[in-house]
Design a protein around this motif. Structure first.
Motif, mmCIF file in Angstrom:
data_model
loop_
_atom_site.group_PDB
_atom_site.id
_atom_site.type_symbol
_atom_site.label_atom_id
_atom_site.label_comp_id
_atom_site.label_asym_id
_atom_site.label_seq_id
_atom_site.Cartn_x
_atom_site.Cartn_y
_atom_site.Cartn_z
ATOM 1 N N ASN A 98 26.956 10.190 39.545
ATOM 2 C CA ASN A 98 26.215 10.870 40.601
ATOM 3 C C ASN A 98 24.960 10.078 40.931
ATOM 4 O OD1 ASN A 98 24.086 12.870 41.627
ATOM 5 N ND2 ASN A 98 25.947 14.095 41.725
ATOM 6 N N ASP A 99 24.688 9.930 42.255
ATOM 7 C CA ASP A 99 23.511 9.181 42.723
ATOM 8 C C ASP A 99 22.260 10.053 42.866
ATOM 9 O OD1 ASP A 99 24.829 6.647 43.035
ATOM 10 O OD2 ASP A 99 25.755 7.411 44.865
ATOM 11 N N ASP A 100 22.401 11.371 42.781
ATOM 12 C CA ASP A 100 21.276 12.306 42.876
ATOM 13 C C ASP A 100 20.298 11.958 44.010
ATOM 14 O OD1 ASP A 100 19.803 14.589 42.154
ATOM 15 O OD2 ASP A 100 18.461 13.415 40.872
ATOM 16 N N GLY A 101 20.840 11.726 45.194
ATOM 17 C CA GLY A 101 19.978 11.506 46.357
ATOM 18 C C GLY A 101 19.632 10.059 46.655
ATOM 19 N N GLU A 102 19.914 9.153 45.737
ATOM 20 C CA GLU A 102 19.719 7.730 46.035
ATOM 21 C C GLU A 102 20.825 7.306 47.009
ATOM 22 O OE1 GLU A 102 17.100 6.217 45.398
ATOM 23 O OE2 GLU A 102 16.595 6.003 43.278
ATOM 24 N N PRO A 103 20.619 6.202 47.750
ATOM 25 C CA PRO A 103 21.674 5.748 48.669
ATOM 26 C C PRO A 103 23.007 5.565 47.931
ATOM 27 C CG PRO A 103 19.652 4.512 49.034
ATOM 28 C CD PRO A 103 19.423 5.352 47.810
ATOM 29 N N GLY A 104 24.110 5.965 48.574
ATOM 30 C CA GLY A 104 25.432 5.926 47.956
ATOM 31 C C GLY A 104 25.759 4.595 47.294
ATOM 32 N N GLY A 105 26.213 4.661 46.062
ATOM 33 C CA GLY A 105 26.645 3.461 45.339
ATOM 34 C C GLY A 105 25.532 2.667 44.680
ATOM 35 N N THR A 106 24.280 3.137 44.760
ATOM 36 C CA THR A 106 23.171 2.341 44.201
ATOM 37 C C THR A 106 22.747 2.797 42.809
ATOM 38 O OG1 THR A 106 21.473 3.765 45.185
ATOM 39 C CG2 THR A 106 22.225 1.870 46.496
ATOM 40 N N ALA A 107 23.275 3.927 42.318
ATOM 41 C CA ALA A 107 22.783 4.446 41.034
ATOM 42 C C ALA A 107 23.925 4.841 40.098
ATOM 43 C CB ALA A 107 21.855 5.635 41.289
ATOM 44 N N GLY A 108 24.680 5.887 40.462
ATOM 45 C CA GLY A 108 25.729 6.377 39.567
ATOM 46 C C GLY A 108 26.788 5.346 39.260
ATOM 47 N N ARG A 109 27.272 4.654 40.300
ATOM 48 C CA ARG A 109 28.318 3.649 40.076
ATOM 49 C C ARG A 109 27.820 2.481 39.215
ATOM 50 N NH1 ARG A 109 33.259 2.809 41.390
ATOM 51 N NH2 ARG A 109 33.403 4.447 42.945
ATOM 52 N N PRO A 110 26.609 1.926 39.457
ATOM 53 C CA PRO A 110 26.123 0.862 38.554
ATOM 54 C C PRO A 110 25.964 1.332 37.101
ATOM 55 C CG PRO A 110 24.883 0.836 40.605
ATOM 56 C CD PRO A 110 25.751 2.065 40.647
ATOM 57 N N ILE A 111 25.606 2.607 36.901
ATOM 58 C CA ILE A 111 25.513 3.137 35.531
ATOM 59 C C ILE A 111 26.910 3.158 34.899
ATOM 60 C CG2 ILE A 111 24.912 5.152 34.114
ATOM 61 C CD1 ILE A 111 22.805 5.859 36.323
ATOM 62 N N LEU A 112 27.915 3.639 35.653
ATOM 63 C CA LEU A 112 29.292 3.663 35.153
ATOM 64 C C LEU A 112 29.774 2.237 34.858
ATOM 65 C CD1 LEU A 112 31.855 5.294 34.487
ATOM 66 C CD2 LEU A 112 32.526 5.015 36.887
ATOM 67 N N GLN A 113 29.435 1.290 35.730
ATOM 68 C CA GLN A 113 29.845 -0.106 35.501
ATOM 69 C C GLN A 113 29.217 -0.662 34.226
ATOM 70 O OE1 GLN A 113 28.765 -1.639 39.368
ATOM 71 N NE2 GLN A 113 30.870 -1.509 40.129
ATOM 72 N N ALA A 114 27.980 -0.234 33.921
ATOM 73 C CA ALA A 114 27.337 -0.669 32.673
ATOM 74 C C ALA A 114 28.119 -0.146 31.464
ATOM 75 C CB ALA A 114 25.892 -0.182 32.629
ATOM 76 N N ILE A 115 28.586 1.087 31.557
ATOM 77 C CA ILE A 115 29.385 1.681 30.475
ATOM 78 C C ILE A 115 30.686 0.895 30.310
ATOM 79 C CG2 ILE A 115 30.741 3.725 29.812
ATOM 80 C CD1 ILE A 115 28.584 5.428 31.302
ATOM 81 N N GLU A 116 31.382 0.684 31.420
ATOM 82 C CA GLU A 116 32.695 0.026 31.369
ATOM 83 C C GLU A 116 32.602 -1.429 30.955
ATOM 84 O OE1 GLU A 116 34.041 1.003 35.306
ATOM 85 O OE2 GLU A 116 35.021 2.838 34.593
ATOM 86 N N SER A 117 31.579 -2.137 31.429
ATOM 87 C CA SER A 117 31.484 -3.568 31.125
ATOM 88 C C SER A 117 31.238 -3.815 29.637
ATOM 89 C CB SER A 117 30.379 -4.223 31.959
ATOM 90 O OG SER A 117 29.108 -3.770 31.533
ATOM 91 N N GLN A 118 30.703 -2.822 28.941
ATOM 92 C CA GLN A 118 30.461 -2.984 27.501
ATOM 93 C C GLN A 118 31.570 -2.362 26.654
ATOM 94 O OE1 GLN A 118 26.433 -2.525 26.071
ATOM 95 N NE2 GLN A 118 25.637 -2.693 28.149
ATOM 96 N N GLY A 119 32.616 -1.838 27.316
ATOM 97 C CA GLY A 119 33.748 -1.290 26.575
ATOM 98 C C GLY A 119 33.412 -0.047 25.781
ATOM 99 N N ILE A 120 32.499 0.763 26.306
ATOM 100 C CA ILE A 120 32.078 1.971 25.597
ATOM 101 C C ILE A 120 32.787 3.179 26.197
ATOM 102 C CG2 ILE A 120 30.086 3.401 24.974
ATOM 103 C CD1 ILE A 120 28.417 0.853 25.020
ATOM 104 N N ASP A 121 33.185 4.095 25.335
ATOM 105 C CA ASP A 121 33.894 5.303 25.753
ATOM 106 C C ASP A 121 33.207 6.499 25.109
ATOM 107 O OD1 ASP A 121 35.774 7.006 26.811
ATOM 108 O OD2 ASP A 121 37.425 6.340 25.550
ATOM 109 N N ARG A 122 33.551 7.699 25.601
ATOM 110 C CA ARG A 122 32.989 8.945 25.074
ATOM 111 C C ARG A 122 31.459 8.874 25.066
ATOM 112 N NH1 ARG A 122 37.210 10.054 20.049
ATOM 113 N NH2 ARG A 122 39.059 9.506 21.217
ATOM 114 N N VAL A 123 30.910 8.587 26.245
ATOM 115 C CA VAL A 123 29.453 8.418 26.357
ATOM 116 C C VAL A 123 28.973 8.965 27.694
ATOM 117 C CG1 VAL A 123 29.545 6.098 27.398
ATOM 118 C CG2 VAL A 123 27.580 6.744 26.001
#
Length: 198
Positions: free
Chosen positions: A64-89
């Motif tokens: 969720n971007d919580d009011g920030e421009p679409g794709g500038t917050a929630g998605r980069p956070i998810l990409q940080a999770i995925e790029s480090q191979g972390i799950d259940r977080v």
């Protein structure tokens, strides 16, 4: 072990200042979307400009971007999770606006970078799927059962003493279930059955 997915050992946080805006990433291990929501509710600051978040549990994820421009917050956070191979977080990045606009690229770098550094610095552990089983043994066999099952990284969660023996509830890595069945059959000379509870 390194090819196993990982999660965090405990909650972690990391703070970053970017052109007078303050970003605080807070991450925690979770087992369900309800736990993720509870953590987000607990750490989000209503006085902050934005509380953006992402979580992943297996193949399920949300952001969720919580009011920030679409794709500038929630998605980069998810990409940080995925790029480090972390799950259940779950990761929440809270922003207090400092008066200088960062632009879409700057926002994505700030949110994603703060989240990535928070996860990188956090203590991590491999995720090992566990199974619960139930079985029985005689009083005389109990110590042998404890010792031999401990060799399979099994933990006896409950032992209920009954008139004719002990009813055991055991938690062990799912990959060791077949070994446990064979070992229990051998130790009890075929008398003890294994029931998978979950």
């Amino acid at each position: 072990m390194s090819d196993l997915p990982r999660t965090l050992v405990c909650a972690s946080q990391h703070e970053l200042d970017v052109r007078k805006s303050r970003f605080l990433a807070q991450a925690a291990p979770v087992e369900s979307r309800q736990q993720a929501q509870a953590f987000m509710d607990h750490v989000s600051d209503p006085a902050a400009t934005h509380n953006c978040w992402a979580w992943r549990i297996g193949s399920d994820y949300r952001f969720n971007d919580d009011g920030e421009p679409g794709g500038t917050a929630g998605r980069p956070i998810l990409q940080a999770i995925e790029s480090q191979g972390i799950d259940r977080v779950v990761v929440v990045v809270t922003r207090w606006y400092g008066g200088i606009k960062l632009g879409a690229g700057g926002l994505a770098r700030a949110y994603g970078g703060t989240a990535a550094e928070c996860l990188r610095l956090a203590e991590q552990r491999p995720i090992i799927d566990m199974t619960r089983i139930a079985t029985r043994c005689s009083f005389a066999e109990l110590e042998l059962f404890k010792a031999r099952l401990a060799e399979l990284d099994a933990e006896i969660e409950q032992g209920l003493y009954e008139a004719d023996g002990v009813a055991l509830q055991i938690r062990l890595p799912s990959t060791r279930l077949d070994e446990a069945r064979v070992r229990i059959a051998d130790m009890s000379r075929g008398r003890s059955q294994v029931i998978v509870l979950d």
